[in-house]
Write a protein that holds these residues in place. Structure first.
Motif, PDB file in Angstrom:
ATOM      1  N   LYS A  90      26.880 -37.304  27.333  1.00 22.57           N
ATOM      2  CA  LYS A  90      28.595 -37.912  27.206  1.00 22.57           C
ATOM      3  C   LYS A  90      28.176 -37.888  25.623  1.00 22.57           C
ATOM      4  O   LYS A  90      29.544 -38.471  25.648  1.00 22.57           O
ATOM      5  CB  LYS A  90      28.805 -38.925  28.208  1.00 22.57           C
ATOM      6  N   LEU A  91      27.958 -38.203  24.720  1.00 22.12           N
ATOM      7  CA  LEU A  91      28.148 -38.082  23.495  1.00 22.12           C
ATOM      8  C   LEU A  91      29.442 -38.025  22.560  1.00 22.12           C
ATOM      9  O   LEU A  91      29.297 -36.753  23.023  1.00 22.12           O
ATOM     10  CB  LEU A  91      27.281 -38.753  22.813  1.00 22.12           C
ATOM     11  N   PRO A  92      29.978 -38.973  22.043  1.00 23.61           N
ATOM     12  CA  PRO A  92      31.215 -37.406  21.151  1.00 23.61           C
ATOM     13  C   PRO A  92      30.044 -36.464  20.341  1.00 23.61           C
ATOM     14  O   PRO A  92      30.004 -37.216  19.965  1.00 23.61           O
ATOM     15  CB  PRO A  92      31.913 -39.224  20.778  1.00 23.61           C
ATOM     16  N   LYS A  93      31.321 -35.501  20.223  1.00 25.40           N
ATOM     17  CA  LYS A  93      31.042 -34.797  19.558  1.00 25.40           C
ATOM     18  C   LYS A  93      32.438 -34.188  18.335  1.00 25.40           C
ATOM     19  O   LYS A  93      32.512 -33.079  18.522  1.00 25.40           O
ATOM     20  CB  LYS A  93      30.806 -33.224  20.311  1.00 25.40           C
ATOM     21  N   ASP A  94      33.375 -35.693  17.861  1.00 27.98           N
ATOM     22  CA  ASP A  94      34.987 -34.492  17.136  1.00 27.98           C
ATOM     23  C   ASP A  94      34.182 -34.352  16.073  1.00 27.98           C
ATOM     24  O   ASP A  94      35.159 -33.727  15.516  1.00 27.98           O
ATOM     25  CB  ASP A  94      35.508 -35.728  17.520  1.00 27.98           C
ATOM     26  N   THR A  95      33.157 -35.400  15.481  1.00 26.47           N
ATOM     27  CA  THR A  95      32.437 -34.961  13.710  1.00 26.47           C
ATOM     28  C   THR A  95      30.951 -34.056  13.363  1.00 26.47           C
ATOM     29  O   THR A  95      31.157 -34.743  14.699  1.00 26.47           O
ATOM     30  CB  THR A  95      32.545 -36.324  13.363  1.00 26.47           C
ATOM     31  N   GLU A  96      31.451 -33.975  12.495  1.00 22.37           N
ATOM     32  CA  GLU A  96      29.434 -33.301  12.242  1.00 22.37           C
ATOM     33  C   GLU A  96      28.645 -34.991  12.489  1.00 22.37           C
ATOM     34  O   GLU A  96      27.489 -34.608  12.973  1.00 22.37           O
ATOM     35  CB  GLU A  96      29.243 -32.885  10.703  1.00 22.37           C
ATOM     36  N   ASP A  97      28.408 -35.471  12.174  1.00 21.23           N
ATOM     37  CA  ASP A  97      28.010 -36.728  12.753  1.00 21.23           C
ATOM     38  C   ASP A  97      27.799 -37.486  13.583  1.00 21.23           C
ATOM     39  O   ASP A  97      26.179 -37.233  13.819  1.00 21.23           O
ATOM     40  CB  ASP A  97      28.421 -38.269  11.262  1.00 21.23           C
ATOM     41  N   GLU A  98      28.967 -37.180  13.892  1.00 22.58           N
ATOM     42  CA  GLU A  98      28.684 -37.647  16.149  1.00 22.58           C
ATOM     43  C   GLU A  98      27.855 -36.462  16.468  1.00 22.58           C
ATOM     44  O   GLU A  98      27.073 -36.762  17.606  1.00 22.58           O
ATOM     45  CB  GLU A  98      30.498 -37.209  16.825  1.00 22.58           C
ATOM     46  N   VAL A  99      28.133 -35.590  16.264  1.00 18.59           N
ATOM     47  CA  VAL A  99      27.711 -33.786  16.581  1.00 18.59           C
ATOM     48  C   VAL A  99      26.068 -34.572  16.237  1.00 18.59           C
ATOM     49  O   VAL A  99      24.831 -33.976  17.275  1.00 18.59           O
ATOM     50  CB  VAL A  99      27.906 -32.325  16.105  1.00 18.59           C
ATOM     51  N   ALA A 100      25.622 -34.438  14.884  1.00 17.48           N
ATOM     52  CA  ALA A 100      24.659 -34.824  14.515  1.00 17.48           C
ATOM     53  C   ALA A 100      23.395 -35.497  15.471  1.00 17.48           C
ATOM     54  O   ALA A 100      22.225 -35.678  16.158  1.00 17.48           O
ATOM     55  CB  ALA A 100      23.862 -34.590  13.007  1.00 17.48           C
ATOM     56  N   GLU A 101      23.864 -36.763  15.343  1.00 12.05           N
ATOM     57  CA  GLU A 101      23.796 -38.099  16.295  1.00 12.05           C
ATOM     58  C   GLU A 101      23.454 -37.807  18.019  1.00 12.05           C
ATOM     59  O   GLU A 101      22.432 -37.744  18.784  1.00 12.05           O
ATOM     60  CB  GLU A 101      24.330 -39.312  16.337  1.00 12.05           C
ATOM     61  N   ARG A 102      24.596 -36.608  18.167  1.00 13.45           N
ATOM     62  CA  ARG A 102      24.338 -36.570  20.047  1.00 13.45           C
ATOM     63  C   ARG A 102      22.619 -35.365  20.043  1.00 13.45           C
ATOM     64  O   ARG A 102      22.469 -35.837  20.822  1.00 13.45           O
ATOM     65  CB  ARG A 102      25.612 -36.089  20.312  1.00 13.45           C
ATOM     66  N   THR A 103      22.452 -34.887  19.376  1.00  9.21           N
ATOM     67  CA  THR A 103      21.987 -34.011  19.025  1.00  9.21           C
ATOM     68  C   THR A 103      20.667 -34.288  19.202  1.00  9.21           C
ATOM     69  O   THR A 103      19.501 -34.244  20.057  1.00  9.21           O
ATOM     70  CB  THR A 103      21.714 -32.703  18.334  1.00  9.21           C
ATOM     71  N   ALA A 104      20.765 -35.194  18.343  1.00 15.43           N
ATOM     72  CA  ALA A 104      19.383 -36.134  18.268  1.00 15.43           C
ATOM     73  C   ALA A 104      19.082 -37.112  19.386  1.00 15.43           C
ATOM     74  O   ALA A 104      18.160 -36.980  20.382  1.00 15.43           O
ATOM     75  CB  ALA A 104      19.444 -37.154  16.806  1.00 15.43           C
ATOM     76  N   ALA A 105      19.914 -37.383  20.216  1.00 11.03           N
ATOM     77  CA  ALA A 105      19.959 -38.322  21.259  1.00 11.03           C
ATOM     78  C   ALA A 105      19.604 -37.487  22.183  1.00 11.03           C
ATOM     79  O   ALA A 105      18.520 -38.156  23.389  1.00 11.03           O
ATOM     80  CB  ALA A 105      22.076 -38.658  21.682  1.00 11.03           C
ATOM     81  N   ILE A 106      20.151 -36.443  22.579  1.00 10.22           N
ATOM     82  CA  ILE A 106      20.048 -35.132  23.444  1.00 10.22           C
ATOM     83  C   ILE A 106      17.911 -35.259  23.359  1.00 10.22           C
ATOM     84  O   ILE A 106      17.554 -35.169  24.606  1.00 10.22           O
ATOM     85  CB  ILE A 106      20.734 -34.000  23.365  1.00 10.22           C
ATOM     86  N   ASN A 107      17.956 -34.773  22.166  1.00  8.27           N
ATOM     87  CA  ASN A 107      16.605 -34.126  22.375  1.00  8.27           C
ATOM     88  C   ASN A 107      15.365 -35.178  22.600  1.00  8.27           C
ATOM     89  O   ASN A 107      14.702 -35.260  22.702  1.00  8.27           O
ATOM     90  CB  ASN A 107      16.600 -33.219  20.396  1.00  8.27           C
ATOM     91  N   ALA A 108      16.219 -36.411  21.892  1.00  4.87           N
ATOM     92  CA  ALA A 108      15.183 -37.685  22.408  1.00  4.87           C
ATOM     93  C   ALA A 108      14.648 -37.420  23.617  1.00  4.87           C
ATOM     94  O   ALA A 108      14.192 -38.095  24.748  1.00  4.87           O
ATOM     95  CB  ALA A 108      15.464 -39.372  21.582  1.00  4.87           C
ATOM     96  N   ALA A 109      16.354 -37.505  23.962  1.00  2.00           N
ATOM     97  CA  ALA A 109      16.569 -38.246  25.473  1.00  2.00           C
ATOM     98  C   ALA A 109      15.709 -37.078  26.354  1.00  2.00           C
ATOM     99  O   ALA A 109      14.825 -37.276  27.907  1.00  2.00           O
ATOM    100  CB  ALA A 109      17.821 -38.053  26.536  1.00  2.00           C
ATOM    101  N   LEU A 110      15.338 -35.747  26.650  1.00  2.00           N
ATOM    102  CA  LEU A 110      15.064 -34.575  26.781  1.00  2.00           C
ATOM    103  C   LEU A 110      13.659 -34.802  26.561  1.00  2.00           C
ATOM    104  O   LEU A 110      12.862 -34.557  28.075  1.00  2.00           O
ATOM    105  CB  LEU A 110      15.218 -33.279  26.411  1.00  2.00           C
ATOM    106  N   ILE A 111      13.433 -35.285  25.548  1.00  2.00           N
ATOM    107  CA  ILE A 111      11.605 -35.230  25.553  1.00  2.00           C
ATOM    108  C   ILE A 111      10.856 -37.048  26.143  1.00  2.00           C
ATOM    109  O   ILE A 111      10.434 -35.744  26.862  1.00  2.00           O
ATOM    110  CB  ILE A 111      11.403 -35.776  23.877  1.00  2.00           C
ATOM    111  N   GLU A 112      11.638 -37.092  25.944  1.00  2.00           N
ATOM    112  CA  GLU A 112      10.618 -38.933  27.274  1.00  2.00           C
ATOM    113  C   GLU A 112      10.936 -38.072  28.665  1.00  2.00           C
ATOM    114  O   GLU A 112      10.091 -38.003  30.123  1.00  2.00           O
ATOM    115  CB  GLU A 112      11.690 -39.880  26.921  1.00  2.00           C
ATOM    116  N   ALA A 113      12.533 -37.374  28.865  1.00  2.00           N
ATOM    117  CA  ALA A 113      11.839 -36.495  30.917  1.00  2.00           C
ATOM    118  C   ALA A 113      11.249 -36.026  31.013  1.00  2.00           C
ATOM    119  O   ALA A 113      11.235 -35.536  31.802  1.00  2.00           O
ATOM    120  CB  ALA A 113      13.970 -35.984  30.407  1.00  2.00           C
TER     121      ALA A 113
END
Length: 218
Positions: A102-125
């Motif tokens: 659900k993190l924002p993805k309106d800018t390149e930085d936000e997309v990168a941060e969102r991708t990193a957050a998703i990957n980290a969450a998936l690894i923990e999951a």
């Protein structure tokens, strides 16, 4: 300010709520608890059953085996506690994955941060069900060690423990696979080893179930 992935307030620990409350939450249209928590609780039940059989094997006639029995009880009790904690951890991990998406993805930085957050969450999951498999594996080892010396009046509970550990393992496999499938291959490789153990663990559980069945049938 950059938005961070945060987990909403989770329900009370599974260890502190009545079973009917847990089942109602499991049946509800809510993200968690789900199959991952159910898998962890299966591992906890398997451990509890092994500990119970151990405690029924403390008769005078079991004196020679008492050091082994005491060790099995202690290990099973510890596994039960860890598995119960993993049920809570699974619910938290699943919630974190949803928050990351659900993190924002309106800018390149936000997309990168969102991708990193998703990957980290998936690894923990994926790490949580991997830990559940470790607990189920240990409980199966304890159950197999207990079977030849356990009180024959409760031998079927060793079989029930094996079945619960098997269910915990196979359900956890599903949760690892779906999370790893959404990760870059290089990231998901850390789970290859645990996934390769699934068939062997399931086969041992089936073998233990068969041993108990033969003992029951005489």
């Amino acid at each position: 300010m950059t938005q961070q992935a945060t987990s909403p307030q989770l329900a009370p620990s599974f260890g502190s709520v009545p079973i009917e409350h847990y089942l109602s939450e499991l049946a509800a249209k809510v993200p968690a608890p789900g199959g991952g928590a159910a898998a962890a609780l299966n591992a906890a039940q398997a451990a509890a059953l092994v500990a119970m059989v151990g405690r029924y094997t403390t008769r005078a006639k079991d004196a020679d085996n008492r050091p082994v029995i005491d060790r099995i009880i202690e290990a099973a009790d510890a596994s039960r506690v860890r598995s119960l904690a993993l049920a809570d951890a699974d619910a938290a991990a699943f919630t974190a994955v949803g928050a990351a998406y659900k993190l924002p993805k309106d800018t390149e930085d936000e997309v990168a941060e969102r991708t990193a957050a998703i990957n980290a969450a998936l690894i923990e999951a994926a790490r949580v069900p991997a830990a559940v498999i470790d607990e189920a594996d240990e409980v199966l080892c304890l159950a197999a060690e207990l079977l030849p010396i356990g009180n024959p009046n409760v031998v079927t509970d060793i079989g029930a423990a094996a079945d619960a550990a098997r269910a915990a393992t196979l359900s956890s496999q599903l949760n690892i696979e779906i999370n790893v499938g959404a990760l870059p291959p290089a990231v998901g490789v850390e789970f290859a080893e645990v996934l390769l153990r699934i068939d062997e663990i399931a086969a041992r559980a089936d073998g233990l179930h068969g041993d108990v069945l033969r003992a029951v049938r005489g």
